[in-house]
Design a protein around this motif. Structure first.
Motif, PDB file in Angstrom:
ATOM      1  N   VAL A 268     -12.233  34.488 -13.070  1.00 11.45           N
ATOM      2  CA  VAL A 268     -11.542  34.854 -14.313  1.00 11.45           C
ATOM      3  C   VAL A 268     -11.322  33.634 -15.208  1.00 11.45           C
ATOM      4  CG1 VAL A 268     -10.424  36.887 -13.338  1.00 11.45           C
ATOM      5  CG2 VAL A 268      -9.281  34.655 -13.161  1.00 11.45           C
ATOM      6  N   ASP A 269     -11.445  32.438 -14.623  1.00  8.11           N
ATOM      7  CA  ASP A 269     -11.374  31.212 -15.420  1.00  8.11           C
ATOM      8  C   ASP A 269     -12.268  30.151 -14.784  1.00  8.11           C
ATOM      9  OD1 ASP A 269      -9.790  30.682 -13.191  1.00  8.11           O
ATOM     10  OD2 ASP A 269      -8.331  29.476 -14.299  1.00  8.11           O
ATOM     11  N   VAL A 270     -12.648  29.173 -15.592  1.00  7.31           N
ATOM     12  CA  VAL A 270     -13.565  28.133 -15.107  1.00  7.31           C
ATOM     13  C   VAL A 270     -13.177  26.778 -15.688  1.00  7.31           C
ATOM     14  CG1 VAL A 270     -15.537  29.702 -14.885  1.00  7.31           C
ATOM     15  CG2 VAL A 270     -15.204  28.466 -17.024  1.00  7.31           C
ATOM     16  N   VAL A 271     -13.672  25.724 -15.032  1.00  7.67           N
ATOM     17  CA  VAL A 271     -13.611  24.390 -15.612  1.00  7.67           C
ATOM     18  C   VAL A 271     -14.958  24.188 -16.306  1.00  7.67           C
ATOM     19  CG1 VAL A 271     -13.377  21.925 -15.174  1.00  7.67           C
ATOM     20  CG2 VAL A 271     -12.108  23.563 -13.767  1.00  7.67           C
ATOM     21  N   ALA A 272     -14.921  24.099 -17.640  1.00  7.10           N
ATOM     22  CA  ALA A 272     -16.146  23.954 -18.427  1.00  7.10           C
ATOM     23  C   ALA A 272     -16.289  22.508 -18.891  1.00  7.10           C
ATOM     24  CB  ALA A 272     -16.119  24.894 -19.625  1.00  7.10           C
ATOM     25  N   ALA A 273     -17.530  22.077 -19.038  1.00  8.47           N
ATOM     26  CA  ALA A 273     -17.805  20.700 -19.473  1.00  8.47           C
ATOM     27  C   ALA A 273     -18.882  20.698 -20.553  1.00  8.47           C
ATOM     28  CB  ALA A 273     -18.240  19.845 -18.291  1.00  8.47           C
ATOM     29  N   GLU A 274     -18.875  19.609 -21.337  1.00  6.07           N
ATOM     30  CA  GLU A 274     -19.852  19.461 -22.420  1.00  6.07           C
ATOM     31  C   GLU A 274     -21.268  19.306 -21.891  1.00  6.07           C
ATOM     32  OE1 GLU A 274     -18.849  17.341 -26.611  1.00  6.07           O
ATOM     33  OE2 GLU A 274     -18.332  16.223 -24.828  1.00  6.07           O
ATOM     34  N   LYS A 275     -21.379  18.641 -20.737  1.00 10.48           N
ATOM     35  CA  LYS A 275     -22.690  18.402 -20.142  1.00 10.48           C
ATOM     36  C   LYS A 275     -22.535  18.265 -18.637  1.00 10.48           C
ATOM     37  CE  LYS A 275     -22.234  13.423 -21.004  1.00 10.48           C
ATOM     38  NZ  LYS A 275     -22.837  12.223 -21.590  1.00 10.48           N
ATOM     39  N   PHE A 276     -23.673  18.261 -17.946  1.00  7.35           N
ATOM     40  CA  PHE A 276     -23.674  18.162 -16.497  1.00  7.35           C
ATOM     41  C   PHE A 276     -23.614  16.684 -16.111  1.00  7.35           C
ATOM     42  CE2 PHE A 276     -25.710  18.060 -12.278  1.00  7.35           C
ATOM     43  CZ  PHE A 276     -25.038  19.085 -11.638  1.00  7.35           C
ATOM     44  N   ALA A 277     -22.410  16.154 -16.082  1.00 12.63           N
ATOM     45  CA  ALA A 277     -22.221  14.740 -15.763  1.00 12.63           C
ATOM     46  C   ALA A 277     -20.789  14.510 -15.311  1.00 12.63           C
ATOM     47  CB  ALA A 277     -22.517  13.866 -16.976  1.00 12.63           C
TER      48      ALA A 277
END
Length: 398
Positions: A268-277
């Motif tokens: 239902v929620d996630v940790v999102a990032a700008e890029k895979f790093a």
């Protein structure tokens, strides 16, 4: 699934060939980082020693692609076996060459010989009959204790069995334990039974999911594969890992779960990032609010709380695949939280090898899990309902 057992095999004072899985992680200095697979083979080796056997051990290590490469030598394995068994382990310089053949021929009761890396021979992964025959000629009895490679039809796993009758081939204790555990899990689980399925792609777990659905009461999805299901439901998942060719299959799986009355849970929620790093800008967001161009790399705290609540009443937990990019500390929190809850659970807990086994071992929870499989690919194929090529020749007739 009943296997020919080493206990029922006449091995006393015989020359025994044991196929092991010593494919362990080793650092740049030749130090073994995790010897769990080596320790798992000790019971079978010790049993053979107690029966006065002369023992020939064989394993692959890494992927040398049929070429001799000192980087992939089993010498560090021989040293570790010496320490664990407190027996001098002889080391051959080759697999079926002059060194191996002469040492095997001269081997006496109570002595152990370790062959060099099986994959130094091109024929090993091709299931070459000539290599199988050469390996078989070294011993009177064949024992397979290498669950982690039993899904491969290789010379030392499948081909070699043709040279031994049922009275002279058997499964070792580790292989028996793995097969029996998964058979019980799939055929007679204590309910409620929940499967936590993660990892990067739906395609890698598709057959396992389909086979598990009629057998489980709850399915909890995590990792990169969750975004294929979320996109299939119409969510905008940004640049998260998605297999667009499996969107319809994802919908079919969810529809089948509903038809069978299986509770199917998505993050239902996630940790999102700008890029895979590891140094990428990141934020916590609901699955409805993943920023355009960003990617989900871990489950969020609300999902962790939801999954803990879902798992509260279950009696059996199967976990295959991490909940996020656990190799990067910033995106390992969800996997770590679930690992701690699974480890603390009163349920029978089974970890399906591979990355999940690595995860629980990294955070020191391996002793708290009921059973950790030594084979990722092999355990996955069992979950898919397949009979492994290395196991089929060892099945009891009738």
């Amino acid at each position: 699934m009943q296997l020919l057992s080493i206990k029922d095999c006449d091995i006393k004072n015989k020359k025994v060939f044991i196929r092991c899985d010593f494919n362990v992680p080793i650092d740049d200095y030749g130090n073994i980082n995790d010897d769990r697979r080596i320790r798992s083979a000790i019971a079978t080796i010790q049993f053979c020693l107690d029966q006065g056997c002369a023992i020939i051990l064989a394993s692959h290590f890494g992927r040398p692609k049929g070429e001799v490469d000192p980087k992939y030598s089993l010498a560090p394995i021989a040293r570790r076996l010496n320490q664990l068994l407190r027996v001098d382990v002889k080391m051959a310089e080759d697999v079926v060459g002059t060194s191996a053949m002469s040492l095997a021929k001269a081997l006496k009761s109570g002595e152990i010989l370790l062959l060099e890396n099986l994959r130094f021979e091109k024929g090993e992964t091709k299931n070459d009959p000539a290599l199988s025959a050469s390996l078989a000629s070294m011993a009177e009895v064949y024992i397979n204790d290498a669950f982690g490679v039993s899904h491969r039809a290789h010379s030392s796993v499948e081909g070699i069995t043709a040279h031994f009758d049922d009275a002279h081939k058997a499964a070792g204790f580790l292989l028996q334990k793995e097969i029996q555990f998964f058979s019980t899990l799939l055929e007679r689980p204590v309910r409620p039974f929940a499967a936590i399925v993660g990892g990067s792609k739906v395609s890698g777990k598709l057959e396992a999911l389909i086979n598990l659905l009629p057998r489980v009461d709850k399915v909890l999805i995590g990792g990169g594969m969750a975004f294929t299901f979320l996109k299939a439901l119409g969510y905008n998942v940004g640049n998260s890992l998605v297999e667009d060719d499996l969107l319809e299959e994802a919908l079919n799986i969810m529809a089948e779960a509903k038809r069978l009355g299986v509770k199917f849970y998505l993050p239902v929620d996630v940790v999102a990032a700008e890029k895979f790093a590891p140094d990428a800008a990141s934020r916590l967001c609901t699955v409805q609010e993943i920023p355009s161009g960003w990617m989900g790399l871990d489950i969020g705290p609300a999902t962790v709380r939801l999954y803990r609540q879902v798992l509260n009443d279950v009696q059996t937990i199967l976990w295959n695949g991490p909940m996020g990019v656990y190799e990067m500390d910033r995106f390992a929190r969800g996997s770590n939280k679930i690992a701690h809850f699974v480890a603390d659970s009163y349920a029978t807990t089974v970890v399906g090898g591979g990355d999940t086994a690595d995860l629980v071992q990294r955070i020191g929870l391996d002793e708290e899990i009921s059973f950790i499989s030594t084979g990722g690919g092999a355990s996955l194929e069992l979950l898919e309902g397949k009979i492994l090529p290395g196991v089929k020749p060892l099945l009891k007739k009738g």
